[in-house]
Design an enzyme around this catalytic site. Structure first.
Site, PDB file in Angstrom:
ATOM      1  N   SER A 118       0.825  -1.207   0.000  1.00 45.59           N
ATOM      2  CA  SER A 118       0.000   0.000   0.000  1.00 45.59           C
ATOM      3  C   SER A 118       0.854   1.250   0.000  1.00 45.59           C
ATOM      4  CB  SER A 118      -0.863   0.038   1.268  1.00 45.59           C
ATOM      5  OG  SER A 118      -1.642  -1.112   1.387  1.00 45.59           O
ATOM      6  N   HIS A 139      -1.476  -3.017  -7.134  1.00 44.79           N
ATOM      7  CA  HIS A 139      -2.133  -2.768  -5.845  1.00 44.79           C
ATOM      8  C   HIS A 139      -3.650  -2.898  -5.969  1.00 44.79           C
ATOM      9  CE1 HIS A 139      -3.199   0.305  -2.498  1.00 44.79           C
ATOM     10  NE2 HIS A 139      -3.032  -0.888  -1.972  1.00 44.79           N
ATOM     11  N   GLU A 151      -4.189  -0.244  -8.770  1.00 39.55           N
ATOM     12  CA  GLU A 151      -3.162   0.762  -9.090  1.00 39.55           C
ATOM     13  C   GLU A 151      -1.931   0.026  -9.616  1.00 39.55           C
ATOM     14  OE1 GLU A 151      -3.692   4.501  -6.020  1.00 39.55           O
ATOM     15  OE2 GLU A 151      -2.856   2.685  -5.176  1.00 39.55           O
ATOM     16  N   ASN A 190      -4.240   5.762  -1.379  1.00 40.59           N
ATOM     17  CA  ASN A 190      -3.899   5.883   0.043  1.00 40.59           C
ATOM     18  C   ASN A 190      -3.362   7.262   0.402  1.00 40.59           C
ATOM     19  OD1 ASN A 190      -4.738   3.448   1.164  1.00 40.59           O
ATOM     20  ND2 ASN A 190      -2.993   2.385   0.261  1.00 40.59           N
TER      21      ASN A 190
HETATM   22  C1  CAA Z   1      -5.433  -0.024   2.394  1.00 41.29           C
HETATM   23  C2  CAA Z   1      -5.190  -0.079   0.935  1.00 41.29           C
HETATM   24  O1  CAA Z   1      -4.032  -0.252   0.527  1.00 41.29           O
HETATM   25  C3  CAA Z   1      -6.220   0.137  -0.080  1.00 41.29           C
HETATM   26  C4  CAA Z   1      -7.636  -0.234   0.238  1.00 41.29           C
HETATM   27  O2  CAA Z   1      -8.082  -1.307  -0.099  1.00 41.29           O
HETATM   28  S1  CAA Z   1      -8.541   0.918   1.027  1.00 41.29           S
HETATM   29  C5  CAA Z   1     -10.109   0.141   1.260  1.00 41.29           C
HETATM   30  C6  CAA Z   1     -10.977   0.215   0.028  1.00 41.29           C
HETATM   31  N1  CAA Z   1     -12.240  -0.401   0.317  1.00 41.29           N
HETATM   32  C7  CAA Z   1     -13.306   0.311   0.669  1.00 41.29           C
HETATM   33  O3  CAA Z   1     -13.310   1.531   0.696  1.00 41.29           O
HETATM   34  C8  CAA Z   1     -14.498  -0.526   1.049  1.00 41.29           C
HETATM   35  C9  CAA Z   1     -15.716   0.318   1.272  1.00 41.29           C
HETATM   36  N2  CAA Z   1     -16.844  -0.565   1.555  1.00 41.29           N
HETATM   37  C10 CAA Z   1     -17.512  -1.201   0.570  1.00 41.29           C
HETATM   38  O4  CAA Z   1     -17.230  -1.068  -0.617  1.00 41.29           O
HETATM   39  C11 CAA Z   1     -18.651  -2.092   1.019  1.00 41.29           C
HETATM   40  O5  CAA Z   1     -19.043  -1.708   2.304  1.00 41.29           O
HETATM   41  C12 CAA Z   1     -18.252  -3.607   1.012  1.00 41.29           C
HETATM   42  C13 CAA Z   1     -18.023  -4.080  -0.403  1.00 41.29           C
HETATM   43  C14 CAA Z   1     -16.995  -3.857   1.846  1.00 41.29           C
HETATM   44  C15 CAA Z   1     -19.353  -4.399   1.657  1.00 41.29           C
HETATM   45  O6  CAA Z   1     -20.561  -3.987   1.069  1.00 41.29           O
HETATM   46  P1  CAA Z   1     -21.961  -4.595   1.581  1.00 41.29           P
HETATM   47  O7  CAA Z   1     -23.008  -4.090   0.676  1.00 41.29           O
HETATM   48  O8  CAA Z   1     -22.095  -4.403   3.037  1.00 41.29           O
HETATM   49  O9  CAA Z   1     -21.653  -6.098   1.418  1.00 41.29           O
HETATM   50  P2  CAA Z   1     -22.237  -7.167   0.477  1.00 41.29           P
HETATM   51  O10 CAA Z   1     -23.693  -6.922   0.255  1.00 41.29           O
HETATM   52  O11 CAA Z   1     -21.835  -8.447   1.091  1.00 41.29           O
HETATM   53  O12 CAA Z   1     -21.426  -6.994  -0.887  1.00 41.29           O
HETATM   54  C16 CAA Z   1     -21.492  -5.868  -1.777  1.00 41.29           C
HETATM   55  C17 CAA Z   1     -21.488  -6.367  -3.209  1.00 41.29           C
HETATM   56  O13 CAA Z   1     -20.332  -7.186  -3.433  1.00 41.29           O
HETATM   57  C18 CAA Z   1     -20.719  -8.486  -3.821  1.00 41.29           C
HETATM   58  N3  CAA Z   1     -19.811  -9.470  -3.243  1.00 41.29           N
HETATM   59  C19 CAA Z   1     -19.559  -9.701  -1.941  1.00 41.29           C
HETATM   60  N4  CAA Z   1     -18.636 -10.665  -1.827  1.00 41.29           N
HETATM   61  C20 CAA Z   1     -18.295 -11.045  -3.062  1.00 41.29           C
HETATM   62  C21 CAA Z   1     -17.387 -11.992  -3.592  1.00 41.29           C
HETATM   63  N5  CAA Z   1     -16.619 -12.734  -2.830  1.00 41.29           N
HETATM   64  N6  CAA Z   1     -17.293 -12.099  -4.916  1.00 41.29           N
HETATM   65  C22 CAA Z   1     -18.062 -11.344  -5.726  1.00 41.29           C
HETATM   66  N7  CAA Z   1     -18.915 -10.428  -5.290  1.00 41.29           N
HETATM   67  C23 CAA Z   1     -19.052 -10.276  -3.972  1.00 41.29           C
HETATM   68  C24 CAA Z   1     -22.129  -8.642  -3.310  1.00 41.29           C
HETATM   69  O14 CAA Z   1     -22.847  -9.603  -4.048  1.00 41.29           O
HETATM   70  C25 CAA Z   1     -22.689  -7.261  -3.515  1.00 41.29           C
HETATM   71  O15 CAA Z   1     -22.982  -7.062  -4.891  1.00 41.29           O
HETATM   72  P3  CAA Z   1     -24.407  -6.457  -5.356  1.00 41.29           P
HETATM   73  O16 CAA Z   1     -24.423  -5.060  -4.809  1.00 41.29           O
HETATM   74  O17 CAA Z   1     -24.337  -6.526  -6.848  1.00 41.29           O
HETATM   75  O18 CAA Z   1     -25.415  -7.349  -4.733  1.00 41.29           O
HETATM   76  N1  NDP Z   2      -6.027  -4.580   4.202  1.00 43.93           N
HETATM   77  C1  NDP Z   2      -6.268  -3.831   3.149  1.00 43.93           C
HETATM   78  O1  NDP Z   2      -7.335  -3.194   3.040  1.00 43.93           O
HETATM   79  C2  NDP Z   2      -5.281  -3.734   2.065  1.00 43.93           C
HETATM   80  C3  NDP Z   2      -3.984  -4.180   2.250  1.00 43.93           C
HETATM   81  N2  NDP Z   2      -3.075  -4.076   1.232  1.00 43.93           N
HETATM   82  C4  NDP Z   2      -1.710  -4.574   1.412  1.00 43.93           C
HETATM   83  O2  NDP Z   2      -1.747  -5.987   1.270  1.00 43.93           O
HETATM   84  C5  NDP Z   2      -0.747  -6.584   2.110  1.00 43.93           C
HETATM   85  C6  NDP Z   2      -1.401  -7.610   3.020  1.00 43.93           C
HETATM   86  O3  NDP Z   2      -2.402  -6.989   3.790  1.00 43.93           O
HETATM   87  P1  NDP Z   2      -3.595  -7.836   4.421  1.00 43.93           P
HETATM   88  O4  NDP Z   2      -3.911  -8.991   3.572  1.00 43.93           O
HETATM   89  O5  NDP Z   2      -4.645  -6.878   4.784  1.00 43.93           O
HETATM   90  O6  NDP Z   2      -2.897  -8.334   5.765  1.00 43.93           O
HETATM   91  P2  NDP Z   2      -3.291  -9.588   6.675  1.00 43.93           P
HETATM   92  O7  NDP Z   2      -2.775  -9.279   8.029  1.00 43.93           O
HETATM   93  O8  NDP Z   2      -4.722  -9.930   6.489  1.00 43.93           O
HETATM   94  O9  NDP Z   2      -2.463 -10.758   6.026  1.00 43.93           O
HETATM   95  C7  NDP Z   2      -1.060 -10.779   5.949  1.00 43.93           C
HETATM   96  C8  NDP Z   2      -0.694 -12.200   5.671  1.00 43.93           C
HETATM   97  O10 NDP Z   2       0.679 -12.280   5.376  1.00 43.93           O
HETATM   98  C9  NDP Z   2       1.152 -13.467   5.990  1.00 43.93           C
HETATM   99  N3  NDP Z   2       2.599 -13.419   6.120  1.00 43.93           N
HETATM  100  C10 NDP Z   2       3.322 -12.683   6.963  1.00 43.93           C
HETATM  101  N4  NDP Z   2       4.630 -12.924   6.736  1.00 43.93           N
HETATM  102  C11 NDP Z   2       4.693 -13.829   5.726  1.00 43.93           C
HETATM  103  C12 NDP Z   2       5.733 -14.480   5.045  1.00 43.93           C
HETATM  104  N5  NDP Z   2       7.016 -14.249   5.375  1.00 43.93           N
HETATM  105  N6  NDP Z   2       5.427 -15.355   4.045  1.00 43.93           N
HETATM  106  C13 NDP Z   2       4.149 -15.597   3.706  1.00 43.93           C
HETATM  107  N7  NDP Z   2       3.108 -15.017   4.339  1.00 43.93           N
HETATM  108  C14 NDP Z   2       3.389 -14.147   5.329  1.00 43.93           C
HETATM  109  C15 NDP Z   2       0.449 -13.492   7.317  1.00 43.93           C
HETATM  110  O11 NDP Z   2       0.513 -14.773   7.870  1.00 43.93           O
HETATM  111  P3  NDP Z   2       0.605 -14.917   9.491  1.00 43.93           P
HETATM  112  O12 NDP Z   2      -0.693 -14.418   9.997  1.00 43.93           O
HETATM  113  O13 NDP Z   2       0.840 -16.359   9.660  1.00 43.93           O
HETATM  114  O14 NDP Z   2       1.781 -14.051   9.888  1.00 43.93           O
HETATM  115  C16 NDP Z   2      -0.954 -13.108   6.880  1.00 43.93           C
HETATM  116  O15 NDP Z   2      -1.711 -14.213   6.453  1.00 43.93           O
HETATM  117  C17 NDP Z   2      -0.067  -5.425   2.841  1.00 43.93           C
HETATM  118  O16 NDP Z   2       1.067  -5.044   2.106  1.00 43.93           O
HETATM  119  C18 NDP Z   2      -1.120  -4.318   2.797  1.00 43.93           C
HETATM  120  O17 NDP Z   2      -0.579  -3.036   2.883  1.00 43.93           O
HETATM  121  C19 NDP Z   2      -3.412  -3.587   0.003  1.00 43.93           C
HETATM  122  C20 NDP Z   2      -4.693  -3.185  -0.246  1.00 43.93           C
HETATM  123  C21 NDP Z   2      -5.713  -3.185   0.780  1.00 43.93           C
END
Ligand code: CAA
Ligand code: NDP
Length: 282
Positions: A118, A139, A151, A190
């Site tokens: 991220s 990403h 991304e 992010n």
């Molecule tokens: C940290 C980083 O590096 C980057 C990041 O990722 S930042 C985080 C980005 N994510 C967000 O901002 C998430 C924001 N939240 C959401 O988009 C929604 O709340 C959510 C998708 C998480 C859940 O939504 P919800 O409506 O409560 O859940 P739910 O009804 O189960 O699912 C939404 C849709 O996805 C679908 N879906 C759920 N699980 C699925 C799966 N495994 N496969 C396919 N579709 C799925 C559902 O069928 C539903 O679709 P429809 O609207 O067409 O019916």
């Molecule tokens: N969470 C989010 O919304 C998002 C996260 N990301 C990025 O994705 C990556 C993973 O995040 P996320 O899946 O949320 O994290 P989680 O904590 O859900 O999962 C991380 C996983 O990595 C495993 N792990 C740690 N060390 C090793 C290793 N040496 N070899 C293999 N597996 C290992 C852990 O296993 P164990 O538990 O056994 O240590 C765990 O299952 C991060 O870089 C995060 O920034 C990107 C987009 C969205």
């Protein structure tokens, strides 16, 4: 790119593996321990079950997707992979070590090594390998099977051919929408999202509003699917803190500094949904 490896089967690794297998690719997933692998396999199987229940795929498609997935605790089994996507914890040292191992074990000369990081600069992972031209950031967003965006982050060292192949995979094979960003911590999404989440945590910490009112404010006032504290719990508070730390290290701007409450919650192991407790209890 028919053969994909995914390292890590946490929430993102499992989601990325699911997306790739659903698109017809042969996917091998690696975890460190058998226990972690079983947890990851269950996460993936449940998600596919939910997709079938919701009518996103037929039961036959679900079974065919599962048949394209295999699991291992031995990264040595990634020798024949055309693409490996690393999705382990957001920790530069852990990721660097994995890239060093992948560089040794993935033997195909044209194989691409990608990270789902991220916020960690891709160039740092690229230069840990002997193929910095074939390392790129791919990403995904959480939950990967649902969010349309990916991304693409080329490092300074990434070759044009790698960018083209990654772009084709994301768009044509996985059916996602790709945006390009330079290799700056936080990329596009992010860089905008994390300061917002940190602001919400600071607002909660300073007692300006309750967690529910903060979240309802953004859900009902701005039509966000979830408010910032629920979203931080979904992402994982350890990940939010690590991403903030990387961005703070890059820009030295106070808006990226993790608030003390976030840090204390991570210290307490209250990481959000994945541990059953964060700003909310699950
Ligand atoms: C940290 C980083 O590096 C980057 C990041 O990722 S930042 C985080 C980005 N994510 C967000 O901002 C998430 C924001 N939240 C959401 O988009 C929604 O709340 C959510 C998708 C998480 C859940 O939504 P919800 O409506 O409560 O859940 P739910 O009804 O189960 O699912 C939404 C849709 O996805 C679908 N879906 C759920 N699980 C699925 C799966 N495994 N496969 C396919 N579709 C799925 C559902 O069928 C539903 O679709 P429809 O609207 O067409 O019916
Ligand atoms: N969470 C989010 O919304 C998002 C996260 N990301 C990025 O994705 C990556 C993973 O995040 P996320 O899946 O949320 O994290 P989680 O904590 O859900 O999962 C991380 C996983 O990595 C495993 N792990 C740690 N060390 C090793 C290793 N040496 N070899 C293999 N597996 C290992 C852990 O296993 P164990 O538990 O056994 O240590 C765990 O299952 C991060 O870089 C995060 O920034 C990107 C987009 C969205």
């Amino acid at each position: 790119m028919a053969r994909v490896g995914v390292v890590g089967c946490g929430q993102m690794g499992a989601g990325i593996a699911e997306v790739c297998a659903r698109s017809g690719l042969d996917v091998k997933v690696a975890e460190t321990t058998g226990e972690a692998l079983e947890l990851g396999r269950t996460r993936l199987t449940n998600s596919l079950g939910k997709a079938a229940e919701r009518g996103k795929m037929t039961e036959e498609e679900r079974d065919a997707t599962l048949a394209r997935l295999s699991f291992t605790t031995d990264l040595g089994e990634f020798a024949d992979r055309d693409l490996v996507i690393e999705a382990v914890v957001e920790n530069e040292q852990v990721k660097t070590e994995i890239f060093q191992v992948l560089d040794q074990v993935v033997t195909r000369p044209d194989a691409i090594l990608a990270s789902n990081t991220s916020s960690i600069p891709l160039v740092k992972l690229a230069v840990a390998t002997s193929r910095p031209d074939r390392v790129i950031g791919i990403h995904f967003f959480n939950p990967a099977p649902v969010q349309e965006l990916v991304e693409l982050i080329p490092a300074l060292t990434t070759g044009e051919e790698t960018i083209k192949r990654a772009q084709a995979l994301v768009g044509k094979v996985l059916g996602k929408h790709a945006i390009r960003a330079q290799d700056r911590s936080g990329f596009v999404v992010n860089a905008l999202l994390i300061p917002y989440l940190l602001s919400a945590i600071r607002m909660f910490e300073s007692g300006i509003a309750s967690r529910e009112d903060i979240d309802n404010g953004m859900e009902m006032g701005c039509a966000h699917p979830m408010g910032p504290l629920k979203l931080a719990d979904l992402i994982g508070l350890d990940t939010v803190a690590s991403v903030a730390d990387s961005m703070y290290a890059e820009y030295k701007e106070p808006l990226y500094a993790a608030p003390p409450l976030l840090q204390r919650m991570v210290d307490a192991g209250r990481l959000g949904r994945k541990t059953g407790s964060g700003f909310y209890t699950y």
